[in-house]
Design a protein around this motif. Structure first.
Motif, PDB file in Angstrom:
ATOM      1  N   ARG A 196       0.823  -1.217   0.000  1.00 19.24           N
ATOM      2  CA  ARG A 196       0.000   0.000   0.000  1.00 19.24           C
ATOM      3  C   ARG A 196       0.856   1.266   0.000  1.00 19.24           C
ATOM      4  O   ARG A 196       0.596   2.226  -0.713  1.00 19.24           O
ATOM      5  N   ASP A 197       1.940   1.242   0.816  1.00 14.00           N
ATOM      6  CA  ASP A 197       2.675   2.489   1.046  1.00 14.00           C
ATOM      7  C   ASP A 197       3.823   2.728   0.059  1.00 14.00           C
ATOM      8  O   ASP A 197       4.408   3.808   0.047  1.00 14.00           O
ATOM      9  N   ASN A 198       4.187   1.705  -0.707  1.00 12.58           N
ATOM     10  CA  ASN A 198       5.330   1.879  -1.610  1.00 12.58           C
ATOM     11  C   ASN A 198       4.883   1.769  -3.067  1.00 12.58           C
ATOM     12  O   ASN A 198       4.566   0.678  -3.539  1.00 12.58           O
ATOM     13  N   ASP A 199       4.864   2.926  -3.741  1.00 13.98           N
ATOM     14  CA  ASP A 199       4.403   2.938  -5.119  1.00 13.98           C
ATOM     15  C   ASP A 199       5.467   2.386  -6.063  1.00 13.98           C
ATOM     16  O   ASP A 199       5.156   1.815  -7.095  1.00 13.98           O
ATOM     17  N   ARG A 200       6.702   2.528  -5.639  1.00 13.85           N
ATOM     18  CA  ARG A 200       7.745   2.194  -6.617  1.00 13.85           C
ATOM     19  C   ARG A 200       8.292   0.796  -6.425  1.00 13.85           C
ATOM     20  O   ARG A 200       9.475   0.559  -6.404  1.00 13.85           O
ATOM     21  N   LEU A 201       7.441  -0.113  -6.217  1.00 16.12           N
ATOM     22  CA  LEU A 201       7.898  -1.502  -6.114  1.00 16.12           C
ATOM     23  C   LEU A 201       7.970  -2.110  -7.507  1.00 16.12           C
ATOM     24  O   LEU A 201       7.125  -1.828  -8.359  1.00 16.12           O
ATOM     25  N   SER A 202       8.950  -2.980  -7.681  1.00 18.45           N
ATOM     26  CA  SER A 202       9.047  -3.647  -8.973  1.00 18.45           C
ATOM     27  C   SER A 202       7.938  -4.694  -9.063  1.00 18.45           C
ATOM     28  O   SER A 202       7.384  -5.126  -8.040  1.00 18.45           O
ATOM     29  N   ASN A 203       7.637  -5.117 -10.278  1.00 20.80           N
ATOM     30  CA  ASN A 203       6.598  -6.125 -10.448  1.00 20.80           C
ATOM     31  C   ASN A 203       6.981  -7.411  -9.764  1.00 20.80           C
ATOM     32  O   ASN A 203       6.150  -8.123  -9.206  1.00 20.80           O
ATOM     33  N   ARG A 204       8.295  -7.715  -9.820  1.00 26.15           N
ATOM     34  CA  ARG A 204       8.760  -8.949  -9.183  1.00 26.15           C
ATOM     35  C   ARG A 204       8.494  -8.883  -7.673  1.00 26.15           C
ATOM     36  O   ARG A 204       7.996  -9.823  -7.062  1.00 26.15           O
ATOM     37  N   GLU A 205       8.806  -7.689  -7.089  1.00 29.27           N
ATOM     38  CA  GLU A 205       8.559  -7.521  -5.658  1.00 29.27           C
ATOM     39  C   GLU A 205       7.069  -7.636  -5.351  1.00 29.27           C
ATOM     40  O   GLU A 205       6.667  -8.296  -4.404  1.00 29.27           O
ATOM     41  N   LYS A 206       6.275  -6.945  -6.185  1.00 33.75           N
ATOM     42  CA  LYS A 206       4.838  -6.985  -5.953  1.00 33.75           C
ATOM     43  C   LYS A 206       4.323  -8.419  -5.956  1.00 33.75           C
ATOM     44  O   LYS A 206       3.544  -8.845  -5.094  1.00 33.75           O
ATOM     45  N   ARG A 207       4.819  -9.181  -6.991  1.00 34.47           N
ATOM     46  CA  ARG A 207       4.367 -10.566  -7.085  1.00 34.47           C
ATOM     47  C   ARG A 207       4.785 -11.372  -5.851  1.00 34.47           C
ATOM     48  O   ARG A 207       4.033 -12.140  -5.274  1.00 34.47           O
ATOM     49  N   LYS A 208       6.030 -11.118  -5.466  1.00 37.67           N
ATOM     50  CA  LYS A 208       6.565 -11.901  -4.349  1.00 37.67           C
ATOM     51  C   LYS A 208       5.784 -11.622  -3.060  1.00 37.67           C
ATOM     52  O   LYS A 208       5.341 -12.536  -2.358  1.00 37.67           O
TER      53      LYS A 208
END
Lengths: 122, 893
Positions: B694-706
């Protein structure tokens, strides 16, 4: 030079979460995941703050903290205790063995950050 | 011989007069008109049988020989009556509440109604009293002889003695055994001896007055005569005086005849109050003229005259025949009253304690064949006993030859009966006194008395040889009869009294202290010692009706009220008496005894009835008290025992319950704590990563998926945990419905392997034998499969071997199917083999995917299926064994 926090916790996902939060805030995060040699880890890593889980394989967080407080170098080391058991007697136990702060899981990320900042800032 | 005929005639007239008095008294008492019989003065006068012929004649002789020492014989009793009134009252009260019939009864009753003690006391009393009776016979015959002037005619004398003895026996039998009254009161006898008491007092006073004013010139002359006589030179020997006073005091309490008149014949306790001053006064008057008569006799009569007969010989010598006659009657009265009461008292004892027990045991053996009136047996035995006592006295008189001085026999007799004193007083005042102590004391006292006093009194050479007297028994110097333990120089009488009484007392106390009294002794001891608490009012003597009532009370206790009343009513009807109380005649008693025997046994029934009817040595109240006390004690103690058992059982149960509650409470705490931990841990990750997303907009897609993957995994973990908890809860509460199905074990195992190992990366090698698995099962197949899946997943998850493999062995035996799951990983340590089945326990938390509920659920499931899952030790690796019945019995869940 950034402050170092030692996270002693056995749950991989929680390690990852806390590491992410504190690293983003500029902390140097080192981790350790069992109770057996937690004391050595503290001595080796020389952290400014320790985040200590209560339920650890090998030794409980209470035992570890008791030993830390008994040693001169670590007697006044700021320690934030984490526990997933939310009962009053757990909090009392933590205070008795000398925890600087005590936090019950689940916590919000902001709380953890505030807590460690408070511990080194004070 | 003319005067002899006269004296015989006078004697006969006097005896006839006594008969008339006794007869009138009996009649008056029977008609209830005998109030005057109950006057305290009659009681006091009856006590005067203490003054026997020995006192009447002997006191003067005593004074002539030993000066004022004769006074000791009067001082002792006076001190007791005057100074120890309260003690006597206690004795009288006990005698009346316990229905005591004699001193033997008193002692035996106190010591647990011991018949042995009763017999012993009776025998000792007979031994102690017989010489005394002989003494009276001797005094009467001697006085006859004096009148006849044939003092040395032995043939005549023994004949006289025989006639006197026979006459006394007849009188005693007539008035002593007219009725069999359980309270043993004899109005005729008491009245006769009261009259005799007046006669002897009057006679002695008459002689005294004659001596002082007839022969001498008044008191002043007598005093000068005394001064000049050898009597005045006599000196008081302190030890002997004290000893004699003690002895006569003891005799007043212990002499069977004194006990008879003082306790048994007592009508009213308050009479003692009068007697306490009147009797000493009587004794004082009796002793008033003793010294003057002695002095004048010594002056007047030729040297060598027997001073024991001065009372007779002074009037005779001065030609005063009628005064001599009166004096003779006085002596005669003294002798006869003593013999009558003594033989009556002894006969009561002999009859109650010797004859009746023998008769009861002799005839009691025959049971129902007992016939005849028990009461008539008692009366016959009394009569025989009276005759026997007098025969004994006569024989003693014949054998002893009537030679020795009167006074010495009297004192020996006193010393003998004084041996009763320790156990008598001890019994009244000391609850610790017991039967063995009494027996020991009596035995010691009487043996010493006989050895030191009685046997030597027959003269050296009769029973004890000169050798023994001189050098002691067996030649032991410390056993010399008159110098025991080497203490010589004492007066023989005082020596004997000192040793016998003190060792008697010592033995009594020591043996009593060492022993434990029996229950009945304790009961009797309490009733004797605390007699005034136990009886607020002295009970009145009971009559025949009361005896029937007593029997009724007893029978009701034993048979029950209704049955007892039925028996009594039937018997009363048979006797023609209205109501419930039949006369206690022989037939009724026999019937009652048979009825009672059915409940308490023949011997006891016999004894109980015998005790009520046969002279009451034990009262019904006593039996009841004993029975009640025993029953109460037993009931109470058994209640206590039950209560204490109950209490300790309850305490144990409470303790166990408490322990269990504490355990349950601890388990609940622990369980909640565990659940909290298991729920919070995944929630922590979910919360942390959802906040990061929620708080981090600049996450990579890989991070988001993980991170989304982690959230998903933890959510699944939470769900599984909740499923497991619910499943466990249902299983534990026994709320599951088993879904019974039929399949082969092979099919179940294959389905389980498929479910457990599908979609997993780690390859687990499974080794099994399909052939062995062809076992048909009739059970809940899904539940069994759940257990298998859990075990297979555990093996897959936790097996730490490089090449993980799982062997599945199956076999069936006696309808029980066994399935072993053995992998090749590190064995579970001993201490953990049982713990792994507990909820939330995990051997290796780091690898845990679940909450540690798997094995706990497996165990519950297997219990439902009537089987078991357990760790299989000794395989060198991790192994589990599942056993279950081939055929599930629904009822068995």
């Amino acid at each position: 030079m950034s402050k170092r926090v030692l996270l002693i916790e056995d749950e991989p996902n929680i390690i990852e979460a806390i590491s992410f939060i504190l690293s983003r805030a500029g902390w140097d995060v080192v981790t350790h995941s069992n109770g057996h040699d937690a004391i050595e880890a503290v001595q080796n890593r020389q952290p400014d703050v320790v985040i200590l889980d209560v339920m650890l394989p090998g030794r409980s967080g209470y035992e570890i903290l008791t030993d830390l407080r008994a040693q001169d170098e670590t007697a006044s080391l700021p320690v934030l205790m984490l526990t997933a058991r939310g009962q009053t007697k757990d909090r009392e136990m933590a205070e008795r063995v000398g925890a600087s702060l005590f936090m019950t899981k689940p916590f919000s990320n902001g709380e953890v950050l505030d807590a460690v900042n408070q511990l080194v800032g004070a | 011989m003319g005067s002899l005929n006269t004296i015989v005639g006078v004697s006969l007239v006097y005896v006839a007069f006594l008969f008339a008095v006794a007869f009138a008294a009996e009649r008056a008492a029977k008609k209830g008109r005998g109030n005057w019989l109950n006057w305290p003065v009659v009681y006091t006068l009856s006590l005067s049988i203490y003054c026997t012929a020995w006192t009447f004649y002997g006191a003067v002789g005593y004074a002539a020989r030993s000066g004022l020492e004769y006074l000791t014989i009067y001082i002792g009793p006076s001190l007791v009556l005057f100074g120890w009134w309260w003690g006597l009252r206690r004795m009288v009260r006990i005698g009346r509440t316990q229905r005591i019939t004699s001193i033997a009864d008193m002692i035996s009753s106190r010591y647990g109604k011991s018949n042995f003690l009763a017999i012993a006391v009776t025998l000792l009393a007979v031994i102690g009293t017989t010489p005394y009776i002989a003494l009276q016979l001797q005094s009467v015959t001697t006085s006859f002889a004096v009148f006849a002037g044939t003092g040395s005619d032995q043939v005549d004398l023994t004949a006289t003695a025989l006639w006197v003895a026979a006459g006394l026996a007849i009188f005693t039998i007539l008035f002593g055994t007219r009725t069999l009254d359980s309270n043993e009161r004899h109005y005729g006898v008491v009245m006769a001896i009261a009259v005799e008491a007046i006669v002897k007092l009057f006679a002695l006073l008459a002689v005294g007055v004659f001596v002082v004013w007839g022969i001498a010139d008044g008191p002043a002359d007598i005093l000068t005569r005394i001064e000049s006589s050898e009597i005045s030179t006599w000196q008081i020997k302190g030890g002997r005086w004290a000893g004699l006073i003690f002895l006569s005091a003891a005799a007043l309490l212990c002499l069977p005849r004194m006990f008879q008149v003082m306790v048994v014949e007592n009508e009213n306790e308050d009479h003692l109050r009068t007697a306490s001053w009147a009797f000493p006064a009587y004794l004082m008057i009796m002793s008033l003229f003793v010294v003057p008569i002695a002095v004048v006799g010594l002056d007047l009569l030729p040297a060598g005259s027997n001073p024991d007969l001065f009372v007779l010989t002074i009037p005779l010598a001065t030609g005063n025949e009628s005064l001599a006659m009166l004096s003779f009657l006085g002596g005669f009265s003294s002798a006869t009253s003593m013999v009558i009461v003594a033989s009556l008292a002894l006969a009561t004892m002999v009859s109650n304690h010797v004859v009746m027990p023998i008769w009861l045991s002799a005839t009691g053996a025959g049971g129902a064949s007992v016939s005849g009136d028990v009461r008539s047996v008692v009366i016959q035995s009394r009569r025989l006993s009276i005759a026997a006592v007098l025969v004994l006295g006569y024989l003693y008189y014949r054998l002893s030859g009537g030679g020795s001085a009167l006074a010495s026999i009297g004192l020996i007799s006193f010393a003998g009966v004084a041996q009763f004193l320790p156990c008598l007083l001890g019994g009244i005042f000391w609850r610790g006194a017991n039967r063995n102590g009494a027996i020991a004391g009596l035995a010691v006292g009487f043996i010493l008395w006989a050895y030191c006093l009685l046997l030597p009194s027959f003269g050296t050479g009769t029973f004890l040889s000169a050798e023994v007297m001189e050098n002691g028994l067996f030649g032991l110097a410390w056993l010399r009869p008159q110098a025991l333990f080497g203490i010589s120089g004492l007066d023989p009488l005082i020596h004997a009294v000192l040793w016998s009484i003190s060792l008697n007392t010592f033995a009594f106390f020591v043996v009593s202290i060492c022993g434990i009294p029996s229950p009945i002794e304790r009961l009797q001891g309490a009733q004797f010692v605390n007699v005034f608490e136990h009886s607020s009012r002295a009970p009145t003597w009971t009559d025949g009706t009361a005896k029937s009532e007593d029997l009724m009370v007893m029978a009701q206790r034993i048979l029950g009220a209704r049955e007892a009343q039925r028996v009594f009513e039937r018997e009363a009807n048979r006797q023609g008496i209205p109501g419930l109380l039949p006369e206690p005649d022989a037939d009724f008693l026999q019937v009652l005894e048979r009825e009672l025997a059915g409940s308490v046994g023949a011997a006891t029934a016999h004894a109980m009835i015998g005790q009520i009817v046969g002279g009451a040595s034990v009262s019904v109240q006593d039996l009841m008290a004993v029975a009640n006390e025993t029953a109460q004690i037993m009931e109470y103690s058994s209640q206590l025992e039950v209560k204490s058992d109950e209490l300790s059982r309850t305490a144990r149960q409470l303790g166990r319950a408490n322990e269990k509650l504490l355990q349950v409470s601890d388990q609940k705490d622990e369980f909640l704590s565990q659940i909290s931990h298991e729920l919070r841990t995944p929630m922590t990750s979910i919360r942390a990563f959802s906040e990061i997303l929620r708080d981090n907009d600049r996450l990579s897609n890989r991070e988001k998926r993980k991170y989304s993957g982690i959230i998903n995994t933890e959510a699944v973990r939470l769900t599984r945990l909740l499923d497991d908890l619910l499943d466990l809860s249902v299983l534990e509460n026994g709320q599951i419905t088993l879904d019974q199905g039929r399949a082969s074990l092979r099919e179940v195992i294959e389905a389980s392997l498929d479910a457990a190992l599908n979609h997993t990366e780690v390859k687990l090698k499974v080794i099994r034998s399909r052939r062995d698995e062809e076992i048909m099962l009739d059970t809940d197949l899904d539940r069994l499969s759940q257990v298998f899946i859990n075990l297979i997943r555990n093996a897959q998850k936790y097996c730490d071997a490089d090449q993980p493999e799982l062997q599945i062995h199956t076999y069936e035996s006696d309808g029980v199917v066994t399935v072993d799951f053995i992998d090749n990983g590190t064995p579970i340590p001993d201490g953990a083999q049982e713990i792994i089945f507990h909820k939330f326990s995990r051997v290796n938390p780091q690898k845990a995917g679940g909450a540690g509920l798997g094995l706990a659920i497996c165990r519950e499931v297997m219990h439902r299926l009537g089987g078991e899952v357990s760790y299989l030790p000794g395989q060198g690796s991790t192994a589990f064994r599942v056993t279950l019945p081939q055929q599930l019995k629904i009822a068995a869940q």
